[in-house]
Design a protein around this motif. Structure first.
Motif, mmCIF file in Angstrom:
data_model
loop_
_atom_site.group_PDB
_atom_site.id
_atom_site.type_symbol
_atom_site.label_atom_id
_atom_site.label_comp_id
_atom_site.label_asym_id
_atom_site.label_seq_id
_atom_site.Cartn_x
_atom_site.Cartn_y
_atom_site.Cartn_z
ATOM 1 N N ALA A 227 22.012 8.797 24.325
ATOM 2 C CA ALA A 227 22.775 8.596 23.096
ATOM 3 C C ALA A 227 22.812 9.872 22.263
ATOM 4 O O ALA A 227 23.861 10.258 21.726
ATOM 5 C CB ALA A 227 22.159 7.461 22.282
ATOM 6 N N ARG A 228 21.663 10.527 22.174
ATOM 7 C CA ARG A 228 21.609 11.759 21.386
ATOM 8 C C ARG A 228 22.536 12.817 21.978
ATOM 9 O O ARG A 228 23.219 13.536 21.248
ATOM 10 C CB ARG A 228 20.178 12.296 21.327
ATOM 11 N N ARG A 229 22.580 12.904 23.305
ATOM 12 C CA ARG A 229 23.450 13.878 23.942
ATOM 13 C C ARG A 229 24.901 13.656 23.536
ATOM 14 O O ARG A 229 25.643 14.593 23.290
ATOM 15 C CB ARG A 229 23.317 13.800 25.467
ATOM 16 N N ARG A 230 25.294 12.388 23.440
ATOM 17 C CA ARG A 230 26.675 12.092 23.059
ATOM 18 C C ARG A 230 26.985 12.632 21.663
ATOM 19 O O ARG A 230 28.010 13.285 21.439
ATOM 20 C CB ARG A 230 26.935 10.595 23.107
ATOM 21 N N PHE A 231 26.088 12.386 20.688
ATOM 22 C CA PHE A 231 26.374 12.787 19.314
ATOM 23 C C PHE A 231 26.204 14.291 19.108
ATOM 24 O O PHE A 231 26.921 14.888 18.298
ATOM 25 C CB PHE A 231 25.496 11.993 18.349
ATOM 26 N N VAL A 232 25.277 14.906 19.831
ATOM 27 C CA VAL A 232 25.139 16.365 19.759
ATOM 28 C C VAL A 232 26.394 17.033 20.302
ATOM 29 O O VAL A 232 26.952 17.950 19.690
ATOM 30 C CB VAL A 232 23.889 16.844 20.529
ATOM 31 N N PHE A 233 26.846 16.567 21.461
ATOM 32 C CA PHE A 233 28.068 17.124 22.055
ATOM 33 C C PHE A 233 29.243 16.929 21.098
ATOM 34 O O PHE A 233 30.037 17.852 20.872
ATOM 35 C CB PHE A 233 28.363 16.457 23.393
ATOM 36 N N GLN A 234 29.360 15.739 20.520
ATOM 37 C CA GLN A 234 30.471 15.461 19.607
ATOM 38 C C GLN A 234 30.438 16.407 18.410
ATOM 39 O O GLN A 234 31.463 16.979 18.026
ATOM 40 C CB GLN A 234 30.397 14.011 19.123
ATOM 41 N N GLU A 235 29.261 16.602 17.824
ATOM 42 C CA GLU A 235 29.165 17.462 16.646
ATOM 43 C C GLU A 235 29.526 18.907 16.988
ATOM 44 O O GLU A 235 30.285 19.560 16.264
ATOM 45 C CB GLU A 235 27.750 17.397 16.065
ATOM 46 N N LEU A 236 29.007 19.404 18.088
ATOM 47 C CA LEU A 236 29.293 20.780 18.493
ATOM 48 C C LEU A 236 30.746 20.939 18.937
ATOM 49 O O LEU A 236 31.384 21.958 18.669
ATOM 50 C CB LEU A 236 28.344 21.201 19.617
#
Length: 706
Positions: A227-236
């Motif tokens: 889940a964290r990977r999804r939101f980190v990727f989205q933010e970047l």
């Protein structure tokens, strides 16, 4: 009229957007009082709360018993505070110890040089400690554990992982968890999925309606990582889209004057340089002149190590601009640095007809008006100054180039804040703080990058030492020896005045002590940022002319001082400076034909592991690019580059240190997306475009770049 027409109509259900925008006081479990407290965390709507991700998690699945602890393995223990004690070691280190009991068993938690924690503990308090225990004699010890204080009524649920949020006074973890759960139940499914289905598959991203609850209440560490990977990727990804749109805007919206470096112009400029350019300088000039020959505004970052010759490259660009009949501006963050540039350019342009002027806030009204008139008429060709150049009253007749020094000290929007008639200028921004690649791709992702690593020929060695108390006398004897040989020296102190929060010597006291002891009989000067401009200039000129032999200063000498005869530097309270800052400081004694010497004296005999690693790194290496990576590893980009001043909103979840690979992946994905859909005009990118504009439209000065 029918009787039922008087009955109230049922309220229409809220749309998804309305539910997300609902003020928090309307959410179950919040109310007015808590909503007021949550505003301190910048949480006002249901959407804000949903995206307020935990700062960490407490894993209650495997709480350990003290009797069954294993050494050097991360474990969590619940217990009750039974005893609190403080002591000071023979070497001055302050140790806080807290005895935590669990039934008949106990362990001792320990913190070094963190006395501020003392007031947070109370006897009888329930808490959870996490760390790597060590056996000392017959008792377990837990050095520097993570702490979670439990509410009186809080019973950790066995087998669960709970979020730990950043809080404000008046809100407990239990309350924050409950409010977040209510927000998820109320509007979790209303959050937009901004990625098309094919992109979720392509980039291996979890859908947002699965990822959002996993971020707050994970079912396992593995599912939380997905889940964290999804939101980190989205933010970047969204940030990189914003930067890509900014670059696109330069091409689509703005027109710059083409300023070609013909063979004749190139020859005239290089005749002014009484030295051979290095290979890196020549390569940077080639990249810059290629950009300036186009009708698209140049937007380039020139980074180089201390003393690598960036100013010469910038001067070439300034003169190229003037050769085509345009004006140029060079903007520095401080008056000290602006005056240094003015002096340096003045020396180099002695044989030139180029008219330069210094514009700072300390000019008299008459001087300022005369200068402004010269800028408006085009009579003044190169203007050097501070942020005063951005003033509304400053109007250029024909501005072709803006050079911004120490770019990280300016906000993003300040690059485009100069008034000019006609075309947009080219922009060259410089930094003497080498930038780690990950940071370069984010904070400076809208810029092309030129790098200078070579030092000019003839540059001598630079020696750095970590000073020890017992060797102070020997160091000062060495300083006196160099002064008698005709060299000059700096003494750098971390503060100007005494402070209750910092046990640092004031500059005045250091000056008096050195004048009556170690440096008695030598000519001493004083410089700090709070001095009036005329006093600063007087102190710098006196040092540059060797009227004073030693300059005692704060870190204001980090940039803007160029005295090749100054070869010795003493830094007090060295642990209080950042690694990049220390490298900049010692660069002051590495600018001429003599070797440079820098000694770093810590304020405390016992240093934290991070401070020791930082000081050891700068003693070992003189490579600014290598040190930038070390500093990045130790402290992250916020401290290094002042991201608050940079102008971009802070990253909410991504960590440029930890998420290096995702930075690269998100950048490549964003560039591919913009290449296939410039301006994000396709229907499947509508939600992404909206998110980019809401998040970065103002900070990056994005217009409609269709």
């Amino acid at each position: 009229m029918a009787a039922d027409s008087f009955e109230p109509r049922p309220a229409e259900p809220l749309t998804a957007a309305e539910r997300l925008a609902l003020p928090l006081e309307s959410l179950r479990g919040v109310g007015y009082d808590r909503a007021h407290l949550l505003r301190k965390l910048r949480l006002r709507t249901v959407r804000d709360l949903l995206y307020f991700f935990p700062r960490s998690y407490q894993d209650y699945r495997n709480l350990a018993e003290i009797a069954k602890l294993q050494p050097d393995m991360v474990q969590s223990v619940r217990g009750r505070v039974a005893e609190i004690a403080e002591r000071t070691t023979a070497r001055g280190m302050r140790v806080l110890t807290v005895l935590v009991i669990q039934g008949e068993h106990a362990l001792r938690a320990m913190w070094f040089n963190q006395p501020f924690l003392r007031k947070r503990f109370q006897v009888g308090q329930e808490l959870i400690l996490s760390g790597k225990p060590k056996m000392n004699g017959m008792r377990w010890e837990l050095p520097h554990p993570q702490i979670q204080w439990l509410d009186e009524s809080e019973t950790p649920p066995a087998g669960k992982i709970l979020p730990v949020y950043r809080l404000t006074e008046g809100i407990t973890q239990g309350q924050m968890r409950y409010m977040t759960r209510c927000a998820l139940d109320f509007a979790g499914v209303d959050v937009d999925e901004v990625f098309p289905e094919e992109d979720l598959t392509k980039y291996q991203l979890q859908g947002i309606h699965t990822a959002l609850p996993e971020m707050h209440f994970p079912t396992s560490p593995e599912s939380n990582a997905i889940a964290r990977r999804r939101f980190v990727f989205q933010e970047l990804f969204v940030l990189q889209l914003g930067l890509a749109l900014r670059r696109l805007a330069l091409v689509v919206q703005y027109h710059a004057p083409p300023l070609e470096a013909t063979a004749r112009i190139d020859s005239r400029i290089k005749r002014l340089f009484p030295f051979e350019l290095t290979g890196d300088q020549q390569a940077a000039i080639k990249q810059i002149t290629t950009d300036m020959a186009r009708t698209v505004p140049m937007n380039r970052l020139l980074q180089g190590d201390v003393g690598s010759g960036k100013t010469v490259v910038a001067l070439y660009a300034l003169l190229l601009t003037v050769a085509h009949g345009y004006q140029a501006a060079l903007m520095a963050p401080t008056e000290v640095l602006a005056r240094q540039h003015f002096r340096t350019l003045g020396k180099m342009l002695q044989q030139s007809q180029v008219r330069t002027a210094l514009l700072t806030g300390s000019l008299s009204a008459r001087e300022r008006e005369t200068l402004l008139t010269g800028i408006r008429s085009g009579e003044i060709q190169v203007v050097i100054g501070t942020q005063s150049i951005l003033n509304e009253a400053v109007e250029f007749a024909k501005l072709g180039l803006v050079v911004i020094d120490e770019q990280h000290k300016f906000g993003v929007r300040q690059r485009s804040g100069l008034k000019q008639a006609g075309d947009n200028p080219h922009y060259l921004v410089m930094t003497a703080t080498p930038i780690p690649r990950t940071v370069s791709m984010t904070l400076y992702g809208d810029l092309d990058v030129s790098t200078i690593k070579e030092s000019p020929p003839g540059r001598q060695a630079l020696y750095t030492y970590l000073g020890e108390q017992e060797k102070r006398a020997a160091w000062w004897e060495f300083v006196r020896k160099k002064l008698r040989e005709g060299r000059q020296a700096y003494v750098v102190v971390s503060l100007v005045e005494e402070s209750e929060n910092w046990d640092a010597a004031s500059l005045d006291r250091v000056f008096d002590e050195l004048a009556t002891n170690e440096l008695r009989g030598f000519r001493l000067g004083l410089l700090h940022g709070r001095m009036p401009p005329e006093q600063k200039e007087s102190a710098m000129v006196a040092f540059a002319n060797a009227e004073t032999q030693v300059l005692i200063s704060t870190s204001v000498v980090e940039v803007g001082i160029d005295v090749p005869n100054a070869t010795v530097m003493t830094v007090f309270d060295a642990e209080r400076f950042g690694l990049a800052q220390l490298h900049q400081l010692r660069g002051r004694v590495h600018r001429g034909k003599f070797p440079g010497y820098c000694c770093l004296f810590p304020n405390k005999p016992e240093l934290s592991p991070e401070a020791l690693e930082r000081l050891a790194a700068i003693v070992k290496s003189t490579d600014g690019f290598e040190l930038a990576e070390v500093d990045f590893q130790l402290r992250g980009p916020g401290d290094l580059f002042g991201t608050k001043q940079h102008g971009l909103p802070p990253l909410r979840i991504a960590d440029l240190q930890r998420d290096r690979e995702l930075v690269t992946e998100a950048r490549a994905a964003a560039q591919a997306c913009i290449q296939s859909d410039p301006g994000l005009q396709k229907p499947e990118h509508e939600k992404l475009r909206r998110m980019v504009m809401v998040r970065y439209g103002k900070a990056l000065d994005l217009g409609d770049v269709g």
